[in-house]
Design a protein around this motif. Structure first.
Motif, PDB file in Angstrom:
ATOM      1  N   THR A 215       0.832  -1.199   0.000  1.00 13.02           N
ATOM      2  CA  THR A 215       0.000   0.000   0.000  1.00 13.02           C
ATOM      3  C   THR A 215       0.868   1.251   0.000  1.00 13.02           C
ATOM      4  O   THR A 215       2.002   1.225   0.499  1.00 13.02           O
ATOM      5  N   ASP A 216       0.336   2.339  -0.566  1.00 10.12           N
ATOM      6  CA  ASP A 216       1.012   3.633  -0.477  1.00 10.12           C
ATOM      7  C   ASP A 216       0.321   4.536   0.542  1.00 10.12           C
ATOM      8  O   ASP A 216       0.586   5.738   0.601  1.00 10.12           O
ATOM      9  N   GLN A 217      -0.569   3.923   1.351  1.00 10.66           N
ATOM     10  CA  GLN A 217      -1.278   4.650   2.408  1.00 10.66           C
ATOM     11  C   GLN A 217      -1.116   3.891   3.732  1.00 10.66           C
ATOM     12  O   GLN A 217      -2.082   3.512   4.383  1.00 10.66           O
ATOM     13  N   LYS A 218       0.127   3.735   4.139  1.00  7.67           N
ATOM     14  CA  LYS A 218       0.439   2.974   5.351  1.00  7.67           C
ATOM     15  C   LYS A 218      -0.261   3.563   6.577  1.00  7.67           C
ATOM     16  O   LYS A 218      -0.774   2.818   7.421  1.00  7.67           O
ATOM     17  N   GLN A 219      -0.288   4.887   6.671  1.00  5.35           N
ATOM     18  CA  GLN A 219      -0.862   5.534   7.845  1.00  5.35           C
ATOM     19  C   GLN A 219      -2.352   5.209   7.986  1.00  5.35           C
ATOM     20  O   GLN A 219      -2.851   5.038   9.103  1.00  5.35           O
ATOM     21  N   PHE A 220      -3.068   5.120   6.859  1.00  5.82           N
ATOM     22  CA  PHE A 220      -4.486   4.788   6.903  1.00  5.82           C
ATOM     23  C   PHE A 220      -4.709   3.447   7.601  1.00  5.82           C
ATOM     24  O   PHE A 220      -5.608   3.310   8.449  1.00  5.82           O
ATOM     25  N   TYR A 221      -3.903   2.461   7.263  1.00  2.94           N
ATOM     26  CA  TYR A 221      -4.086   1.133   7.847  1.00  2.94           C
ATOM     27  C   TYR A 221      -3.579   1.075   9.287  1.00  2.94           C
ATOM     28  O   TYR A 221      -4.138   0.352  10.120  1.00  2.94           O
TER      29      TYR A 221
ATOM     30  N   GLU B 145      -3.873   3.507  11.426  1.00  2.00           N
ATOM     31  CA  GLU B 145      -4.886   4.164  12.246  1.00  2.00           C
ATOM     32  C   GLU B 145      -6.179   3.368  12.339  1.00  2.00           C
ATOM     33  O   GLU B 145      -6.823   3.331  13.390  1.00  2.00           O
ATOM     34  N   ASN B 146      -6.565   2.718  11.237  1.00  2.00           N
ATOM     35  CA  ASN B 146      -7.856   2.044  11.190  1.00  2.00           C
ATOM     36  C   ASN B 146      -7.792   0.554  11.507  1.00  2.00           C
ATOM     37  O   ASN B 146      -8.818  -0.048  11.833  1.00  2.00           O
TER      38      ASN B 146
ATOM     39  N   ALA C 255      -3.302  -4.916  12.855  1.00  5.05           N
ATOM     40  CA  ALA C 255      -2.728  -5.513  11.643  1.00  5.05           C
ATOM     41  C   ALA C 255      -1.201  -5.416  11.671  1.00  5.05           C
ATOM     42  O   ALA C 255      -0.630  -4.465  12.215  1.00  5.05           O
ATOM     43  N   VAL C 256      -0.563  -6.415  11.108  1.00  2.17           N
ATOM     44  CA  VAL C 256       0.897  -6.411  10.997  1.00  2.17           C
ATOM     45  C   VAL C 256       1.272  -5.601   9.756  1.00  2.17           C
ATOM     46  O   VAL C 256       0.937  -5.981   8.627  1.00  2.17           O
ATOM     47  N   ILE C 257       1.950  -4.464   9.974  1.00  5.89           N
ATOM     48  CA  ILE C 257       2.326  -3.570   8.877  1.00  5.89           C
ATOM     49  C   ILE C 257       3.820  -3.298   8.982  1.00  5.89           C
ATOM     50  O   ILE C 257       4.301  -2.778   9.989  1.00  5.89           O
ATOM     51  N   GLU C 258       4.549  -3.664   7.940  1.00  9.30           N
ATOM     52  CA  GLU C 258       5.998  -3.494   7.926  1.00  9.30           C
ATOM     53  C   GLU C 258       6.379  -2.367   6.980  1.00  9.30           C
ATOM     54  O   GLU C 258       5.702  -2.117   5.980  1.00  9.30           O
ATOM     55  N   ASN C 259       7.478  -1.673   7.329  1.00 11.51           N
ATOM     56  CA  ASN C 259       8.042  -0.719   6.380  1.00 11.51           C
ATOM     57  C   ASN C 259       8.510  -1.479   5.150  1.00 11.51           C
ATOM     58  O   ASN C 259       9.099  -2.561   5.264  1.00 11.51           O
ATOM     59  N   SER C 260       8.275  -0.907   3.993  1.00  9.04           N
ATOM     60  CA  SER C 260       8.608  -1.588   2.745  1.00  9.04           C
ATOM     61  C   SER C 260       9.844  -0.966   2.119  1.00  9.04           C
ATOM     62  O   SER C 260       9.841   0.216   1.774  1.00  9.04           O
ATOM     63  N   GLY C 261      10.904  -1.758   1.984  1.00 10.93           N
ATOM     64  CA  GLY C 261      12.086  -1.296   1.273  1.00 10.93           C
ATOM     65  C   GLY C 261      11.871  -1.392  -0.229  1.00 10.93           C
ATOM     66  O   GLY C 261      10.872  -1.947  -0.704  1.00 10.93           O
ATOM     67  N   ILE C 262      12.812  -0.850  -0.984  1.00 11.47           N
ATOM     68  CA  ILE C 262      12.673  -0.834  -2.446  1.00 11.47           C
ATOM     69  C   ILE C 262      12.625  -2.251  -3.002  1.00 11.47           C
ATOM     70  O   ILE C 262      11.860  -2.542  -3.927  1.00 11.47           O
ATOM     71  N   ASP C 263      13.413  -3.167  -2.443  1.00  8.09           N
ATOM     72  CA  ASP C 263      13.410  -4.538  -2.941  1.00  8.09           C
ATOM     73  C   ASP C 263      12.045  -5.187  -2.767  1.00  8.09           C
ATOM     74  O   ASP C 263      11.544  -5.866  -3.679  1.00  8.09           O
TER      75      ASP C 263
END
Length: 283
Positions: free
Chosen positions: A250-256, A258-259, A263-271
């Motif tokens: 996703t390009d809206q990490k903050q949305f997920y 907050e809502n 949920a498990v949300i990881e920072n996404s590197g370029i790879d």
């Protein structure tokens, strides 16, 4: 500084169809797998291959109309370029003085010594990292305002790559109107130096974003089957089936965050982004 508009090149098993732009004062990265079209793009810009369509504008002019003086303002490092390894750096400096009207021999030799390149030894005695530094120093020593660097860090260890990036940072600090287009399949090299990144796959740009946005707003959700069915998917760019369930870019990490705080949300590197953009599916 550079603009490609629907530049096409057709081969039997590969077609390039590329649009991108490099602004003055910016370092722009072009990332992709080997064979994705990075080198073909560079060769089209330099006129080493003839494009089958589209337009290339470089330093405000059609690329085909650049004068010899204009071309001296372009510094180039290609993956298969170099000078005779039987020469020394002093020999190379004499040769470059004949090639370029604006070649700064004193600056070139000073920079070679600064980055620990022996000026009297034959280049065949240099390490891979030393040869890479030499190619880059040649590119910046004749008054170039724009650099085209195709995989300049390929095959180098971490310290050698870091040394090359230091040279680029210093080059940009000397004049804020300069610009660089640099390609690499080693994305971590570009994360720390590029202002924006283009991702190319099978000859086409599949993603373009400012680097800060990529690293700050993009994320990777790890979801089991139940979570995947119930989550709002409107901001999913790509989804990939995994043994545990699904991964979603996703390009809206903050949305997920907050809502869906659980949920498990990881920072996404370029790879990870490149893998998801290539192997993932649209929702």
């Amino acid at each position: 500084m550079l603009k490609l508009e629907n530049v096409r090149k057709n081969y039997d098993r590969f077609t390039l169809d590329c649009s991108l732009e490099v602004q003055p004062g910016c370092i722009t990265g072009l990332v992709g797998q080997n064979g994705a079209g990075k080198s073909t793009t560079f060769k089209a810009v330099l006129g080493l291959i003839r494009a089958d369509g589209g337009r290339i504008t470089l330093m405000g002019k059609d690329a085909s109309a650049l004068s010899p003086a204009d071309r001296e303002k372009i510094g180039v490092v290609l993956s298969d370029s170099g000078v005779s390894e039987y020469l020394s750096i002093k020999d190379v400096s004499a040769m470059l003085q004949g090639f370029y009207h604006s070649f700064d021999r004193r600056y070139f030799l000073d920079q070679c010594r600064k980055y620990q390149l022996p000026v009297d030894k034959r280049i065949k005695e240099f390490s891979t990292g030393m040869k890479a530094r030499l190619k880059l120093l040649i590119a910046i020593s004749h008054g170039a305002d724009f650099l085209l660097l195709d995989e300049p860090t390929a095959g180098l260890d971490v310290l050698a790559r870091d040394s090359l990036l230091d040279i680029l940072r210093e080059y940009m600090e000397q004049d804020e109107s300069r610009a660089i287009l640099i390609s690499s399949h080693i994305s971590t090299d570009l994360e720390g130096i590029c202002d924006d990144l283009y991702m190319i796959h099978q000859g086409r740009i599949i993603l373009h974003e400012e680097t800060d946005v990529l690293l700050g707003s993009y994320g990777l959700l790890k979801l089991d089957a139940q979570e995947y069915e119930s989550i709002d998917k409107q901001y999913f760019l790509r989804v990939k089936k995994e043994p545990y369930g699904y991964s979603a870019l996703t390009d809206q990490k903050q949305f997920y965050m907050e809502n869906y705080p659980k949920a498990v949300i990881e920072n996404s590197g370029i790879d990870e982004m490149m893998t998801m953009m290539i192997r993932g599916e649209r929702v």
